[in-house]
Design an enzyme around this catalytic site. Sequence first.
Site, short mmCIF file in Angstrom:
data_model
loop_
_atom_site.label_atom_id
_atom_site.label_comp_id
_atom_site.label_asym_id
_atom_site.label_seq_id
_atom_site.Cartn_x
_atom_site.Cartn_y
_atom_site.Cartn_z
N ARG A 10 0.83 -1.21 0.00
CA ARG A 10 0.00 0.00 0.00
C ARG A 10 0.86 1.25 0.00
NH1 ARG A 10 -5.33 -0.74 1.94
NH2 ARG A 10 -5.49 1.51 1.83
N ARG A 273 -7.27 -4.87 15.36
CA ARG A 273 -7.98 -5.14 14.13
C ARG A 273 -8.61 -6.53 14.31
NH1 ARG A 273 -6.44 -7.70 10.10
NH2 ARG A 273 -4.31 -7.94 10.85
N VAL A 377 0.18 -0.73 19.21
CA VAL A 377 -0.80 -0.17 20.15
C VAL A 377 -0.17 0.00 21.53
CG1 VAL A 377 -2.93 -0.72 21.40
CG2 VAL A 377 -2.87 -0.91 18.90
N ASP A 498 43.23 -28.36 -4.28
CA ASP A 498 42.49 -29.22 -3.36
C ASP A 498 41.46 -29.98 -4.20
OD1 ASP A 498 41.22 -30.14 -0.93
OD2 ASP A 498 39.67 -28.63 -1.33
N TYR A 499 40.90 -31.06 -3.65
CA TYR A 499 39.98 -31.85 -4.47
C TYR A 499 38.51 -31.60 -4.11
CZ TYR A 499 37.77 -35.75 -6.81
OH TYR A 499 36.94 -36.48 -7.60
C1 GDG Z 1 1.76 -5.05 11.21
C2 GDG Z 1 2.10 -6.20 12.16
C3 GDG Z 1 3.49 -4.63 13.51
C4 GDG Z 1 -5.97 0.73 15.38
N1 GDG Z 1 -7.26 1.03 15.48
C5 GDG Z 1 -7.42 2.27 15.05
C6 GDG Z 1 -6.18 2.75 14.66
N2 GDG Z 1 -5.30 1.78 14.88
C7 GDG Z 1 -3.86 1.89 14.62
C8 GDG Z 1 -3.08 1.85 15.91
C9 GDG Z 1 -1.74 1.32 15.44
C10 GDG Z 1 -2.10 0.42 14.27
O1 GDG Z 1 -3.41 0.78 13.87
C11 GDG Z 1 -2.11 -1.03 14.63
O2 GDG Z 1 -0.83 -1.40 15.03
P1 GDG Z 1 -0.17 -2.78 14.65
O3 GDG Z 1 1.12 -2.88 15.36
O4 GDG Z 1 -1.12 -3.90 14.87
O5 GDG Z 1 0.13 -2.56 13.11
P2 GDG Z 1 -0.33 -3.25 11.72
O6 GDG Z 1 0.14 -2.37 10.64
O7 GDG Z 1 -1.75 -3.57 11.73
O8 GDG Z 1 0.48 -4.62 11.67
C12 GDG Z 1 2.39 -5.68 13.57
C13 GDG Z 1 3.17 -3.56 12.48
O9 GDG Z 1 2.85 -4.11 11.20
C14 GDG Z 1 4.34 -2.60 12.31
O10 GDG Z 1 5.46 -3.24 11.81
O11 GDG Z 1 3.59 -4.03 14.78
O12 GDG Z 1 2.78 -6.74 14.39
O13 GDG Z 1 1.01 -7.12 12.20
O14 GDG Z 1 -0.93 2.36 14.99
O15 GDG Z 1 -3.05 3.15 16.46
N3 GDG Z 1 -6.00 3.99 14.18
C15 GDG Z 1 -7.08 4.80 14.07
N4 GDG Z 1 -8.31 4.36 14.42
C16 GDG Z 1 -8.54 3.12 14.91
O16 GDG Z 1 -9.67 2.77 15.21
N5 GDG Z 1 -6.93 6.03 13.62
#
Ligand code: GDG
Length: 734
Positions: A10, A273, A377, A498-499
């Site tokens: 993305r 999520r 998070v 060497d072999y």
């Molecule tokens: C991959 C990997 C790794 C969540 N709900 C809302 C919202 N969020 C934002 C949070 C946070 C992000 O989404 C979720 O964080 P993750 O760490 O789960 O990130 P992902 O991109 O889903 O996952 C994970 C990450 O990549 C980074 O390398 O940590 O393990 O699976 O930032 O704040 N944001 C808003 N509304 C919501 O309802 N605005």
Amino acid sequence: MSKTIIISNRLPVKLSENNGGYILIPSEGGLATGLGSVYQQSGNIWVGWPGLEISDEAQQHKITNDLDEQNLKAVFLTQDEINNYYEGFSNEVLWPVFHYMPTYARYQQAYWDSYLSVNKKFRDSVLEIAEPGDVIWIHDYQLLLLPGLIRAVLPDVTIGFFQHIPFPSYELYRLIPWRNEIMEGMLGADLIGFHTFDDARHLVQSARRLLPAVNASSNEISYNNRTIVVDSFPMGIDNSKFEALVYSPLVKEQLQTLDKNFQNIKIILSIDRLDYSKGILQRLQGYELFLQQNPEDMSKIVLYMIVVPSRDNVPQYKELRDEIDKVVGSINARYRTIDWQPVFYFYRSFPVEELSALYYKADVCLVTPMRDGMNLVCKEYIASRINNDGVLILSEMAGASKELVDALIVNPNNIRAIANAIMEALNMPKKEQERRMRMMKEIVSKFNIGHWVKLFMTKLSEVKQMQLSMYAKRINNSTRQNIKNFYAHTRNRLIFLDYDGTLVGFKTNIEQAAPDQELNDLLKQLSADKSNRVVIVSGRDPKFLERWFGSLNIDMISEHGAWTKINGGEWQSVPSLNALWKKDIFPVLESFTDRTAGAFIEEKDYSLVWHYRKVEESLGELRTSELVNTLRYLVEDKGLQLLPGNKVVEIKNVEINKGKAALNFLQDREYDFIMAIGDDHTDEDIFKALPPTAITIKVGSHVSAARFFTGNYLDVRGFLKDLALNHVDKPMNV
Ligand code: GDG
């Protein structure tokens, strides 16, 4: 001028329909912020899918132009590609297997075909802009084939790859039908990064076990004549953004509402999520158990649970959503009172200001995924705790648990442990909260997203430098031509070869390594030249060498120097060698052989060799280190030498040394060309013993006392053929 190209599935903006046209909405995600400093610099670019299917060419053209102004380049995907490459292979094969949930995987050929073709589509888009000196940084599991696809076209370009989700252990990874193709794709990168060292370790192990051409030591993989570094780079967040948000008027407003609605009530926050890897159901069970065990605390706490909709048209996700609805409904129905309910559940996403207010307000943050690459998070919660209070409960299966050791760490499968952690968190004294929070804040603020980008980019350039320094020793076309010219102008040449591993490939069965017709012809041709004295220097016993080379006009050194055969004469051993020690060492080797299927002992006149090339790799390594430890002192007492080699451990007299044996050849004549080629560490003795002007060539590795190195035995043969053809260009010194 060289540029940096970032590539991810993305783009950091999302297309959104607007009055029959489209607008671009910037992503608020951490990655977009962190990499903003990179791709927004003039000349740099970010390549990715803009998040919507756009089939109309005129629209594509307009969007391409709009994106161009922001240093972005779109790869347009059809609905079919989105279904098969993204929803299919990425999310129904890689995602479940990499998150240790293989039963959810659907290995469909159509998914794979599409994954391959979309990765090629990304390659083509990148090749429209990439040039040899560029730095390319590819992100995540949707593009695992891309490093290899780009490398095939631009062999010298710098490629970094970062995977945001876990890399599973070999036992899981091997389930994927296309595991080798995927691994080859990843190994196209120069640097492969993960959030944790465990992920890095798992990749190295899978690479070693799946691809015979891979050589690996700790976190370096040598493959296709390149060295690839695999390392951990725990990703951080934009901590100052979350700190600052708390003071913003919008957040203040939200806080007032929360304060009003939750007076004297402690909030336990949970944000994910919708995904089976997040452990949402187990978390609810843990919370319910806490309620059962602590009825007096009811009405003083709530679980504020946000689940962000995701993939809920996929049956497994829909089932999970329904199950969460059911469990939340059941907890609320069972425990609620007229003025209190235990779970506030939201199935939607929130603006970041509302999240910020919740992070600031929540007394406890409950983050218990079954598996998570990192989890941001929990870091956002910590950054938002500007008063240094609050408690984080964190799953040991999240990458973040490796850094945030001051959280209350739980096993997400242990429902009782979750309930107990909630109890401990709610009762934790303020002082202890503060102590832990300060430690975690230090980490979150130091290892922030900017630091992460810098660390990765710096390491990538170091890896490239390291490769370049190797290339200085690699036999390239110009070195090769120089050696050829030197060869052509000399008349007294001494060539040590060497072999095993140098003239023939590594074979599982040692008896199989007989010379083929091509090698015989080559050795005949080399030794037919009156100016050449060719010496085979091997660890093999005299019988083996005699059988295959006895009829050729070449000299031989066998058993690493214990025996020598010169000018077709008799085999001579090094004077005063004894082999009485063998009767003490043999039983030890035998006891290891009896415990290790596939291992065997080779007995030579003056040495014993324990072979484990047919043993399951990890077991072989374990036994070898045990064997080396067992023999260490015994060997010293007896004046012997222990030589771990390629799938062998050899025990021999200290006096035996390929270098010493080679030096004997230098005494009777003056040579104007001396060359030695070898692949294992016994050959290092020759490289060190020969005069510095000698052409010494190590096969397969750059870590050597040799002056040059080359890839494998096929390269050696090609090189020797070239010399034997004796083509002269112009005189030159080497
Ligand atoms: C991959 C990997 C790794 C969540 N709900 C809302 C919202 N969020 C934002 C949070 C946070 C992000 O989404 C979720 O964080 P993750 O760490 O789960 O990130 P992902 O991109 O889903 O996952 C994970 C990450 O990549 C980074 O390398 O940590 O393990 O699976 O930032 O704040 N944001 C808003 N509304 C919501 O309802 N605005």
